[in-house]
Design a protein around this motif. Structure first.
Motif, PDB file in Angstrom:
ATOM      1  N   ASN A 197       0.968  -1.170   0.226  1.00  0.00           N
ATOM      2  CA  ASN A 197      -0.002   0.044  -0.153  1.00  0.00           C
ATOM      3  C   ASN A 197       0.861   1.296  -0.009  1.00  0.00           C
ATOM      4  OD1 ASN A 197      -2.488  -1.458   0.188  1.00  0.00           O
ATOM      5  ND2 ASN A 197      -2.223  -1.716   2.316  1.00  0.00           N
ATOM      6  N   ASN A 198       2.144   1.027   0.185  1.00  0.00           N
ATOM      7  CA  ASN A 198       3.023   2.306   0.279  1.00  0.00           C
ATOM      8  C   ASN A 198       4.194   2.222  -0.451  1.00  0.00           C
ATOM      9  OD1 ASN A 198       1.579   4.076   2.784  1.00  0.00           O
ATOM     10  ND2 ASN A 198       1.578   1.741   3.221  1.00  0.00           N
ATOM     11  N   LEU A 199       4.535   3.592  -1.071  1.00  0.00           N
ATOM     12  CA  LEU A 199       5.674   3.594  -2.006  1.00  0.00           C
ATOM     13  C   LEU A 199       6.201   4.680  -1.657  1.00  0.00           C
ATOM     14  CD1 LEU A 199       7.520   2.808  -4.724  1.00  0.00           C
ATOM     15  CD2 LEU A 199       5.707   4.073  -5.947  1.00  0.00           C
ATOM     16  N   ILE A 200       7.577   4.766  -1.699  1.00  0.00           N
ATOM     17  CA  ILE A 200       8.342   6.014  -1.190  1.00  0.00           C
ATOM     18  C   ILE A 200       9.181   6.369  -2.389  1.00  0.00           C
ATOM     19  CG2 ILE A 200      10.079   7.543  -0.005  1.00  0.00           C
ATOM     20  CD1 ILE A 200       7.458   7.259   1.515  1.00  0.00           C
ATOM     21  N   SER A 201       9.317   7.531  -3.056  1.00  0.00           N
ATOM     22  CA  SER A 201      10.345   7.604  -4.116  1.00  0.00           C
ATOM     23  C   SER A 201      11.010   9.079  -4.189  1.00  0.00           C
ATOM     24  CB  SER A 201       9.477   7.642  -5.529  1.00  0.00           C
ATOM     25  OG  SER A 201       8.590   8.379  -5.496  1.00  0.00           O
ATOM     26  N   PHE A 202      12.211   9.212  -4.611  1.00  0.00           N
ATOM     27  CA  PHE A 202      12.729  10.136  -4.691  1.00  0.00           C
ATOM     28  C   PHE A 202      13.539  10.445  -5.936  1.00  0.00           C
ATOM     29  CE2 PHE A 202      17.102  12.311  -3.501  1.00  0.00           C
ATOM     30  CZ  PHE A 202      16.539  13.582  -2.748  1.00  0.00           C
ATOM     31  N   TYR A 203      13.735  11.772  -6.292  1.00  0.00           N
ATOM     32  CA  TYR A 203      14.123  12.038  -7.674  1.00  0.00           C
ATOM     33  C   TYR A 203      15.168  13.086  -7.599  1.00  0.00           C
ATOM     34  CZ  TYR A 203       9.697   9.713  -8.868  1.00  0.00           C
ATOM     35  OH  TYR A 203       8.740   8.916  -8.887  1.00  0.00           O
ATOM     36  N   GLY A 204      16.136  13.305  -8.183  1.00  0.00           N
ATOM     37  CA  GLY A 204      17.034  14.398  -8.304  1.00  0.00           C
ATOM     38  C   GLY A 204      17.573  14.527  -9.690  1.00  0.00           C
ATOM     39  N   ALA A 205      18.084  15.816 -10.044  1.00  0.00           N
ATOM     40  CA  ALA A 205      18.425  16.108 -11.316  1.00  0.00           C
ATOM     41  C   ALA A 205      19.275  17.646 -11.054  1.00  0.00           C
ATOM     42  CB  ALA A 205      17.319  16.395 -12.368  1.00  0.00           C
ATOM     43  N   HIS A 206      20.599  17.584 -11.875  1.00  0.00           N
ATOM     44  CA  HIS A 206      21.407  18.659 -12.059  1.00  0.00           C
ATOM     45  C   HIS A 206      21.611  18.755 -13.695  1.00  0.00           C
ATOM     46  CE1 HIS A 206      24.713  21.603 -11.468  1.00  0.00           C
ATOM     47  NE2 HIS A 206      25.320  20.894 -12.150  1.00  0.00           N
ATOM     48  N   ASN A 207      21.299  19.860 -14.195  1.00  0.00           N
ATOM     49  CA  ASN A 207      21.591  20.188 -15.470  1.00  0.00           C
ATOM     50  C   ASN A 207      22.379  21.639 -15.505  1.00  0.00           C
ATOM     51  OD1 ASN A 207      18.665  18.709 -15.582  1.00  0.00           O
ATOM     52  ND2 ASN A 207      20.011  18.418 -17.250  1.00  0.00           N
ATOM     53  N   LYS A 208      23.353  21.751 -16.258  1.00  0.00           N
ATOM     54  CA  LYS A 208      24.004  22.897 -16.637  1.00  0.00           C
ATOM     55  C   LYS A 208      24.315  22.872 -18.235  1.00  0.00           C
ATOM     56  CE  LYS A 208      28.215  25.600 -15.550  1.00  0.00           C
ATOM     57  NZ  LYS A 208      29.516  25.293 -14.935  1.00  0.00           N
ATOM     58  N   SER A 209      23.962  24.313 -18.831  1.00  0.00           N
ATOM     59  CA  SER A 209      24.164  24.557 -20.025  1.00  0.00           C
ATOM     60  C   SER A 209      25.242  25.840 -20.264  1.00  0.00           C
ATOM     61  CB  SER A 209      22.783  24.722 -20.701  1.00  0.00           C
ATOM     62  OG  SER A 209      23.115  25.131 -22.136  1.00  0.00           O
ATOM     63  N   LYS A 235       8.409  11.869  -2.951  1.00  0.00           N
ATOM     64  CA  LYS A 235       7.010  11.431  -3.190  1.00  0.00           C
ATOM     65  C   LYS A 235       6.745  10.381  -2.086  1.00  0.00           C
ATOM     66  CE  LYS A 235       6.117  13.393  -7.633  1.00  0.00           C
ATOM     67  NZ  LYS A 235       5.454  13.153  -9.162  1.00  0.00           N
ATOM     68  N   TRP A 236       5.463  10.415  -1.762  1.00  0.00           N
ATOM     69  CA  TRP A 236       4.727   9.129  -1.014  1.00  0.00           C
ATOM     70  C   TRP A 236       3.460   8.785  -1.519  1.00  0.00           C
ATOM     71  CZ3 TRP A 236       1.514   9.707   3.855  1.00  0.00           C
ATOM     72  CH2 TRP A 236       1.029   8.661   4.841  1.00  0.00           C
ATOM     73  N   ASN A 237       3.375   7.487  -1.906  1.00  0.00           N
ATOM     74  CA  ASN A 237       1.886   7.225  -2.789  1.00  0.00           C
ATOM     75  C   ASN A 237       1.420   6.037  -1.672  1.00  0.00           C
ATOM     76  OD1 ASN A 237       2.287   8.622  -4.932  1.00  0.00           O
ATOM     77  ND2 ASN A 237       3.236   6.919  -6.236  1.00  0.00           N
ATOM     78  N   ASN A 238       0.281   6.353  -1.397  1.00  0.00           N
ATOM     79  CA  ASN A 238      -0.591   5.364  -0.420  1.00  0.00           C
ATOM     80  C   ASN A 238      -1.688   5.050  -1.016  1.00  0.00           C
ATOM     81  OD1 ASN A 238      -2.984   5.825   2.083  1.00  0.00           O
ATOM     82  ND2 ASN A 238      -1.160   4.222   2.425  1.00  0.00           N
ATOM     83  N   SER A 239      -2.244   3.684  -0.878  1.00  0.00           N
ATOM     84  CA  SER A 239      -3.495   3.272  -1.373  1.00  0.00           C
ATOM     85  C   SER A 239      -4.128   2.322  -0.794  1.00  0.00           C
ATOM     86  CB  SER A 239      -3.294   2.872  -2.912  1.00  0.00           C
ATOM     87  OG  SER A 239      -2.340   1.606  -3.018  1.00  0.00           O
ATOM     88  N   GLY A 240      -5.317   2.233  -0.723  1.00  0.00           N
ATOM     89  CA  GLY A 240      -6.168   1.270  -0.031  1.00  0.00           C
ATOM     90  C   GLY A 240      -7.313   0.643  -1.113  1.00  0.00           C
ATOM     91  N   THR A 241      -8.312  -0.022  -0.458  1.00  0.00           N
ATOM     92  CA  THR A 241      -9.337  -0.655  -1.276  1.00  0.00           C
ATOM     93  C   THR A 241     -10.171   0.360  -2.105  1.00  0.00           C
ATOM     94  OG1 THR A 241      -9.478  -2.453   0.391  1.00  0.00           O
ATOM     95  CG2 THR A 241     -11.305  -2.437  -1.222  1.00  0.00           C
ATOM     96  N   ARG A 242     -10.180   1.425  -1.611  1.00  0.00           N
ATOM     97  CA  ARG A 242     -11.404   2.371  -2.376  1.00  0.00           C
ATOM     98  C   ARG A 242     -10.603   3.989  -2.462  1.00  0.00           C
ATOM     99  NH1 ARG A 242     -16.376   0.565  -1.964  1.00  0.00           N
ATOM    100  NH2 ARG A 242     -17.410   2.822  -2.575  1.00  0.00           N
ATOM    101  N   TYR A 243      -9.386   3.919  -2.315  1.00  0.00           N
ATOM    102  CA  TYR A 243      -8.711   5.266  -2.379  1.00  0.00           C
ATOM    103  C   TYR A 243      -7.424   5.228  -2.572  1.00  0.00           C
ATOM    104  CZ  TYR A 243      -5.938   4.676   1.685  1.00  0.00           C
ATOM    105  OH  TYR A 243      -4.897   4.299   2.808  1.00  0.00           O
TER     106      TYR A 243
END
Length: 576
Positions: A197-209, A235-243
């Motif tokens: 029911n629970n997923l934790i995700s982390f995203y990172g980015a560095h860009n230089k032009s 991000k934290w995604n949480n889910s149940g039977t109806r939500y």
């Protein structure tokens, strides 16, 4: 969890999705990919220079750009430079056409683009390395590693590219001087499936032009621009039977350093930073009825040589009621309202639907109101900023159909965009320009997308054809808006046999006006590209050779800034 780009929340809209099987081979930037693989119009100030988008005749700041669902349009100028984004490290590119401010927020008037990383647990580990070499001493390299288990996912990627970019200007003895550029990027994704029911995700980015800014046919170039972007999101995604629910927090920084004379210490620097927090919740009242809601908080700060230290804070919320009637008719009714101290954020609403006429035919429709908020530059630029600006507002509508047969498919639609209070920079009472809410515009048009597939034993033939007609006019003058072609087409023919592939593209861009009086214009042009690829499966190699601008067409996207003639590139892709 139904993300804001999901078909569930965008039922009645036109959506296109490109997967990593296509994106992994593209090293020259998002702008170049969109020019060649879609029928979108991008305004590019020379090869490798700043590139901005126009969807359905809208302005660059009326197309919302997202990174894993986080809005990344500049808080300073409201736009995204598509040549500053490298797409090969992403899993998916999503393009939504049509107004979408109710769910997506400020700027989603013509449409929206989302660069997404899909987290896939239990997928085989892999390593990818790609090298690119082309004309004008252009070299790019990229590496990517993916590690995945049942509950853990990690992806790390890095890219570096540079070019002398000194192509000749057709029909002259000039060349593209001061066009050198260096681009680098680093990106990572981490995911942990805590339980079902629970997923934790982390995203990172560095860009230089780091780019020199090319000259024109009438003036040499001496200046340069260094832009740096850093992005972090949790991000934290949480889910149940109806939500299902999603909570995210993101920290974004942007820094622009302009050098009037490159390689000299004198520079002009402006920077911004944003904190973005979002919460989304979808609750199923029954199997066919859903109530979704979202809350957005954004606090932004800007400072620099041309901007005072200023903060902009806003809170916005939306609600969507969706239903599915007998698996034939799906529809959404939605509304949004926000609050800010600097301006009044309008109440907006939308309705969209899709009706399944038969197994092969769908009809879609949508209509709603949208807005685009003033940026730091609009409000506070010194000199010229106008703190009394109102948000731009618009009404959009669309009617379309999708017809799918075993061998071919057709997507056809017509659209309308009516803008009010458009922000336009005009000459002020002094010697500088300032923004005003003075312009009204009306855009309407037609989009056609046809695909055909034929397989004869081991021979595979694919044909894709896209055509767009846009009539975008200033209502006060009834003249065409500048840099908006009425006609644009893109045709791609692919042939595959075993490990060998051949691809030919023929694109057309119609005449564009470069002055608001419509007295000056750029000629229409056809562009052809061809590339051949071969997969050496024994060595895990994929080799692609491309000839761009095959017939050496002389053309300009922006006035007095010629684009390259015939040129080539070689790409070698290795994967284990």
């Amino acid at each position: 969890m139904y993300g804001r780009f999901s078909e569930v929340l965008q039922t009645g809209y036109s959506n296109e999705i490109y997967s990593d099987s296509i994106l992994n081979y593209e090293l020259s930037g998002l702008g170049n990919f969109l020019q060649k693989d879609t029928n979108l119009y991008l305004k590019e100030y020379g090869e490798g220079m700043i590139s901005t988008i126009s969807l359905r005749g809208s302005t660059a700041s009326q197309t919302a750009v997202f990174w894993n669902g986080i809005p990344i349009n500049s808080s300073l100028n409201g736009q995204t430079d598509f040549n500053s984004l490298v797409v090969n490290s992403f899993s998916q590119l999503e393009i939504k056409k049509g107004g979408g401010s109710v769910v997506l927020g400020s700027g989603a008037v013509g449409g929206a683009v989302n660069l997404a990383d899909k987290i896939e647990f239990g997928r085989a580990n892999r390593f990818l390395a790609t090298g690119f070499a082309g004309s004008y001493e252009t070299f790019t390299g990229a590496v990517q590693g993916v590690w995945s288990s049942k509950k853990f996912y990690a992806k790390v990627s890095a890219t570096y590219g540079q070019s002398e970019n000194d192509y000749a200007y057709a029909d002259t003895n000039l060349k593209n001087e001061n066009g050198q550029y260096k681009n680098s990027g680093f990106q990572y994704v981490l995911g942990n499936q805590i339980n079902e029911n629970n997923l934790i995700s982390f995203y990172g980015a560095h860009n230089k032009s780091d780019r020199n800014l090319s000259g024109t046919l009438t003036a040499p170039g001496r200046s340069g621009l260094v832009t740096t972007y850093d992005r972090l999101a949790l991000k934290w995604n949480n889910s149940g039977t109806r939500y299902s629910s999603s909570l995210s927090a993101a920290w974004l920084t942007e820094n622009y350093e302009y050098f009037p004379v490159k390689n000299q210490p004198l520079s002009d620097e402006n920077k911004g930073r944003n904190f973005v927090g979002t919460y989304d919740l979808s609750y199923f009242l029954n199997n066919n009825t859903r109530l979704s809601a979202g809350l957005d908080y954004n606090t932004a700060h800007a400072e620099g040589d041309d901007l005072p230290d200023k903060d902009l804070d806003r809170v916005e919320g939306f609600v969507v009621f969706g239903s599915n009637i007998k698996r034939k008719l799906r529809y959404n009714l939605s509304a949004r309202k926000g609050f800010a101290a600097e301006y009044s954020i309008p109440f907006i609403f939308a309705a969209d639907s899709r009706y399944k006429v038969s197994e092969i035919l769908d009809i879609r429709a949508n209509a709603g109101t949208n807005y685009r908020l003033p940026t730091f530059n609009d409000l506070y630029w010194q000199p010229g900023g106008n703190p009394d600006l109102k948000p731009e507002d618009s009404f959009t509508a669309e009617l379309g159909l999708f017809l799918k047969k075993p061998a071919w498919s057709l997507d056809a639609g017509t659209f309308l965009i009516k803008n009010d209070n458009l922000i336009q920079w005009v000459p002020g009472s002094s010697d500088f320009w300032m923004p005003q809410n003075i312009q009204q515009s009306r855009n309407y048009g037609v989009e056609l997308d046809f695909d055909y597939n034929l397989k004869l034993h081991e021979h595979q033939i694919t044909f894709e054809s896209q055509y767009t007609y846009v009539n975008a006019r200033d209502e006060s003058t009834d003249l065409q808006l500048i840099y908006n072609p009425e006609h644009k087409a893109n045709n791609i023919l692919k042939y595959n046999y075993g490990a060998f592939g051949l691809r030919y593209r023929l694109g057309y861009t119609g005449k564009v006006y470069t002055t608001t009086s419509n007295t000056q214009s750029l000629d229409p042009y056809w562009l052809s590209d061809i590339n051949a690829d071969y997969q050496l499966n024994r060595y895990n190699l994929h080799v692609i050779f491309s000839l761009n601008n095959l017939f050496d067409q002389s053309y300009q996207v922006v006035a007095y800034r010629p684009m390259p003639g015939r040129n080539f590139n070689l790409t070698i892709h290795y994967q284990i």
